[in-house]
Design a protein around this motif. Structure first.
Motif, PDB file in Angstrom:
ATOM      1  N   PHE A 113       0.876  -1.178   0.000  1.00  0.00           N
ATOM      2  CA  PHE A 113       0.000   0.000   0.000  1.00  0.00           C
ATOM      3  C   PHE A 113       0.903   1.215   0.000  1.00  0.00           C
ATOM      4  O   PHE A 113       2.092   1.132   0.320  1.00  0.00           O
ATOM      5  CB  PHE A 113      -0.956   0.014   1.199  1.00  0.00           C
ATOM      6  N   GLU A 114       0.328   2.340  -0.388  1.00  0.00           N
ATOM      7  CA  GLU A 114       1.147   3.547  -0.464  1.00  0.00           C
ATOM      8  C   GLU A 114       1.410   4.108   0.932  1.00  0.00           C
ATOM      9  O   GLU A 114       0.581   3.975   1.823  1.00  0.00           O
ATOM     10  CB  GLU A 114       0.433   4.604  -1.309  1.00  0.00           C
ATOM     11  N   LEU A 119      -4.981   6.811   4.233  1.00  0.00           N
ATOM     12  CA  LEU A 119      -4.939   5.509   3.613  1.00  0.00           C
ATOM     13  C   LEU A 119      -6.234   4.778   3.910  1.00  0.00           C
ATOM     14  O   LEU A 119      -6.740   4.826   5.016  1.00  0.00           O
ATOM     15  CB  LEU A 119      -3.753   4.721   4.186  1.00  0.00           C
ATOM     16  N   LYS A 120      -6.779   4.066   2.889  1.00  0.00           N
ATOM     17  CA  LYS A 120      -8.039   3.355   3.132  1.00  0.00           C
ATOM     18  C   LYS A 120      -7.851   1.845   3.170  1.00  0.00           C
ATOM     19  O   LYS A 120      -8.809   1.099   3.271  1.00  0.00           O
ATOM     20  CB  LYS A 120      -9.033   3.727   2.043  1.00  0.00           C
ATOM     21  N   THR A 121      -6.629   1.414   3.064  1.00  0.00           N
ATOM     22  CA  THR A 121      -6.363  -0.026   3.027  1.00  0.00           C
ATOM     23  C   THR A 121      -6.891  -0.733   4.271  1.00  0.00           C
ATOM     24  O   THR A 121      -6.836  -0.186   5.361  1.00  0.00           O
ATOM     25  CB  THR A 121      -4.846  -0.247   2.896  1.00  0.00           C
ATOM     26  N   THR A 125      -4.230  -6.025   6.087  1.00  0.00           N
ATOM     27  CA  THR A 125      -3.017  -5.781   5.310  1.00  0.00           C
ATOM     28  C   THR A 125      -2.075  -4.842   6.049  1.00  0.00           C
ATOM     29  O   THR A 125      -0.872  -5.053   6.100  1.00  0.00           O
ATOM     30  CB  THR A 125      -3.386  -5.162   3.942  1.00  0.00           C
ATOM     31  N   ARG A 126      -2.668  -3.830   6.646  1.00  0.00           N
ATOM     32  CA  ARG A 126      -1.831  -2.876   7.375  1.00  0.00           C
ATOM     33  C   ARG A 126      -1.109  -3.543   8.534  1.00  0.00           C
ATOM     34  O   ARG A 126       0.046  -3.252   8.812  1.00  0.00           O
ATOM     35  CB  ARG A 126      -2.698  -1.717   7.889  1.00  0.00           C
ATOM     36  N   ASP A 133       3.182   0.415   7.699  1.00  0.00           N
ATOM     37  CA  ASP A 133       2.105   1.271   8.174  1.00  0.00           C
ATOM     38  C   ASP A 133       2.672   2.331   9.120  1.00  0.00           C
ATOM     39  O   ASP A 133       2.288   3.495   9.085  1.00  0.00           O
ATOM     40  CB  ASP A 133       1.063   0.404   8.896  1.00  0.00           C
ATOM     41  N   ARG A 136       4.056   5.645   8.006  1.00  0.00           N
ATOM     42  CA  ARG A 136       3.140   6.721   7.622  1.00  0.00           C
ATOM     43  C   ARG A 136       3.096   7.806   8.700  1.00  0.00           C
ATOM     44  O   ARG A 136       3.089   7.524   9.884  1.00  0.00           O
ATOM     45  CB  ARG A 136       1.738   6.166   7.373  1.00  0.00           C
TER      46      ARG A 136
END
Length: 591
Positions: A113-114, A119-121, A125-126, A133, A136
């Motif tokens: 993920f970016e 972030l909406k992930t 996953t995060r 994560d 960020r």
RNA sequence: GGUCCGGUAGUUCAGCUGGUUAGAACGCCUGCCUGUCACGCAGGAGGUCGCGAGUUCGAAUCUCGUCCGGAUCGCCA
């Protein structure tokens, strides 16, 4: 010139113009314009734009290979940007670094993920890539805030002559309370340590030892089901004081909160915090942790409808239940469809059997069960509910105390749905005068509402055996915006009273001796009166940072199943490890 | 353990009254581009529609089961 950074990525401004600098960081963003490449270089302090120009062909072609999250070092000169190209959004936006040399420390795969804000992930996953994560800004800010709050807390207690003492993480398993996490003892076959649910007994023993002001920032463990605001391991600010009463604890901790809020959020808190009794909290707000950010209160209209023609009202009151109302200001024109949807939501979320409404418009009252009610009765109901023209009154009926809790749920639904909550000002309060015990239908015995070491109010002590339910405890909770962020009590400090308390809780003398003998013994050697509090540090930081989940303020949290998707813990262990611990697994587990 | 919501490309989502080759945005890859900062332009790759069974000529779509995630109740002295 070495490759050690001379500055972070957050600090260069026009003041450093012309300087030769070395920056280290992650490639956050690449903007390749062909002959000119811009890179946003990021570290935890900020972002600095670095530029690669075609005129330096060697370095420019190197930069063409840079990708997101590569870790690089650059040497170059700080230059000011032309007026049109200044980025006013960024602290470093007036300058950029013209790169003369570059070193790639390490490359990066394309991250799952970016690394960006908003972030909406999904969280699975995060959590699996927690180290990314945490790269960020959003999460870094929260952990940095948390770190600063630790600092304020330690300073606060240090200045006041508290002693920070570490208590054991491997301790005795005790009955009562939450499920323990157990740790097998290899050298003591068949025996187990427990991880502390809190260092409660230790801090009381420290009082007996004479550490009259103790604190600790400490991990606690509870093996219960998780929630957004509940993790199996969490951090408490644990405090205990001798020769004090409730007032001292209130005052000190109001000061601590005020200091934290002022220092880190720039908010002046109004002290002292309001206090309300458990009973008032339940009957007025339907919760033992009321959210005072909106003013809607519960009204008891039982007396108004006890003799009414609506059977449910009458029978509820006859059976000793209550009929309660709350008034939603200005929603008297709410349509039938919206009310039906609200009713569905309320019944499914609070467990209420049904909801009755009353609308006040143009001097007239319409009620969903109006044909069973006299006009006069409805007028009285509206008056008791403090409803005015244009308001909506919602009514629940049922046995107490359930109906109060349902009303509390309804109150929160209303607050959220109609945006009644003032999110600007934090609302702290103390909830006091808790009952000492509550009856457990499951175990057919009394449970301590707080814990078994909580002192009853002195004037209630003689009711311990005769009327336990009526005994009030010297316990208190600290509540912020509808969240319990701390709780404590004045403790029992004599072996006699402690033994009576154990007896009340159905812990016989032998069991008390086995489980808590050390504490009872300690009390025989001169125990000072004492009391304390434990603050939920994670929740406090969560609320301070506007996070909606504890997971956002804990570096490596567990998911709802108490697992860590990153390192796959908990995990199975080798048979040889189990053997050393004298443990064999049940068939149902191994299959 | 209960209830509710969700699971489709690396990510976020659309598609779901069954029907051609499952789409979009962002990301990724290639090429072009000297003032970008959500760069732009052109092109491209990328899918076990969570899994299994069933219904059907045909299933991402309907049914059942199951797994996974989240919210919540129980639980959390």
């Amino acid at each position: 010139m070495s490759w050690l950074r001379t500055h972070t990525c957050g600090e260069l401004t026009i003041d450093e113009k012309g300087k030769d600098v070395v920056l280290n960081g992650w490639v956050s963003k690449r903007r390749d314009l062909g002959g000119l490449i811009f890179i946003d270089l990021r570290d935890r302090y900020g972002i600095t734009q670095i530029v690669f120009d075609e005129t330096n062909e060697k370095i420019h072609s190197l930069a063409e290979n840079l990708r997101s999250e590569y870790v690089i070092g650059v040497k170059g000169k700080v230059i000011n940007r032309s007026k049109e190209t200044i980025n006013p959004e960024m602290k470093t936006g007036e300058i950029e670094v013209e790169v003369a040399e570059m070193k790639i420390y390490s490359k990066s795969k394309t991250p799952p993920f970016e690394i960006k804000d908003n972030l909406k992930t999904n969280e699975e996953t995060r959590l699996k890539y927690r180290y990314l994560d945490l790269r960020r800004n959003e999460l870094q800010e929260k952990l940095i805030l948390r770190s600063k709050v630790y600092h304020t807390i330690r300073n606060f207690y240090n200045e006041r002559d508290f002693t920070e003492v570490e208590t054991p993480v491997l301790m005795k398993s005790t009955p009562e309370g939450a499920r323990d996490y157990l740790v097998p003892s290899r050298v003591n076959p068949g025996k187990f340590f427990a991880l502390p649910q809190s260092p409660q007994t230790y801090k009381q023993l420290l009082m007996v030892s004479g550490f009259d002001r103790y604190f600790q920032i400490v991990k606690c463990f509870r093996d219960e089901d998780l929630r957004a605001d509940r993790q199996p391991e969490f951090t408490q600010v644990d405090v205990e004081m001798s020769f004090v009463d409730e007032e001292v604890i209130y005052e000190e901790h109001e000061r601590l909160m005020a200091e934290i809020w002022k220092e880190h959020l720039g908010v002046e808190l109004n002290t002292p915090f309001p206090r309300i009794s458990y009973e008032e909290a339940m009957t007025t707000y339907g919760s033992d942790k009321p959210d005072l950010r909106f003013d809607v209160k519960i009204h008891d209209i039982s007396d108004d409808v006890a003799e009414s023609g609506f059977k449910i009202f009458k029978s509820t009151v006859d059976k000793g239940g209550r009929v309660l109302s709350i008034t939603v200001p200005g929603e008297g024109s709410m349509g039938r469809g919206a009310l039906d949807r609200l009713t569905d939501k309320v019944t499914s979320e609070t467990g209420a059997a049904g909801m009755i409404f009353m609308k006040l418009n143009d001097g007239e009252i319409t009620c969903s069960v109006g044909k069973f009610l006299e006009d006069e009765t409805m007028q009285t109901m509206a008056k008791t509910s403090e409803a005015e023209d244009g308001d909506l009154v919602l009514i629940l009926a049922g046995p107490a105390p359930d109906v109060y809790k349902q009303m509390g749920g309804l109150r929160l639904i209303i607050g959220n749905q109609f945006d009644l909550i003032d999110k600007d000002q934090p609302r702290f309060l103390w909830v006091t005068d808790f009952p000492l015990v509550e009856w457990s239908k499951e175990d057919l015995r009394y449970h301590a509402l707080h814990h078994p070491f909580t002192s009853p109010k002195e004037e209630d002590t003689d009711k311990l055996e005769s009327d336990p339910k009526a005994v009030k405890a010297r316990a208190y909770d600290l509540v912020l915006n509808g969240n319990e962020i701390g709780g404590g009590s004045i403790r029992i400090h004599t072996p006699e009273l402690q033994q009576r308390m154990f007896t009340l809780l159905g812990i016989d003398e032998q069991e008390a001796e086995e489980k808590f003998g050390f504490l009872l013994d300690a009390f025989k050697y001169g125990a000072p009166p004492h009391g304390g509090i434990a603050l939920g540090l994670d929740r406090i930081v969560m609320l301070m940072s506007g996070a909606t989940s504890l997971r956002d303020v804990i570096a490596f949290p567990k998911n709802q199943r108490a697992q860590s998707p990153m390192d796959n813990s908990p995990s199975e262990v080798d048979e040889s490890q189990l053997k050393e611990l004298h443990i064999s697994l049940r068939k149902t587990v191994t299959q």
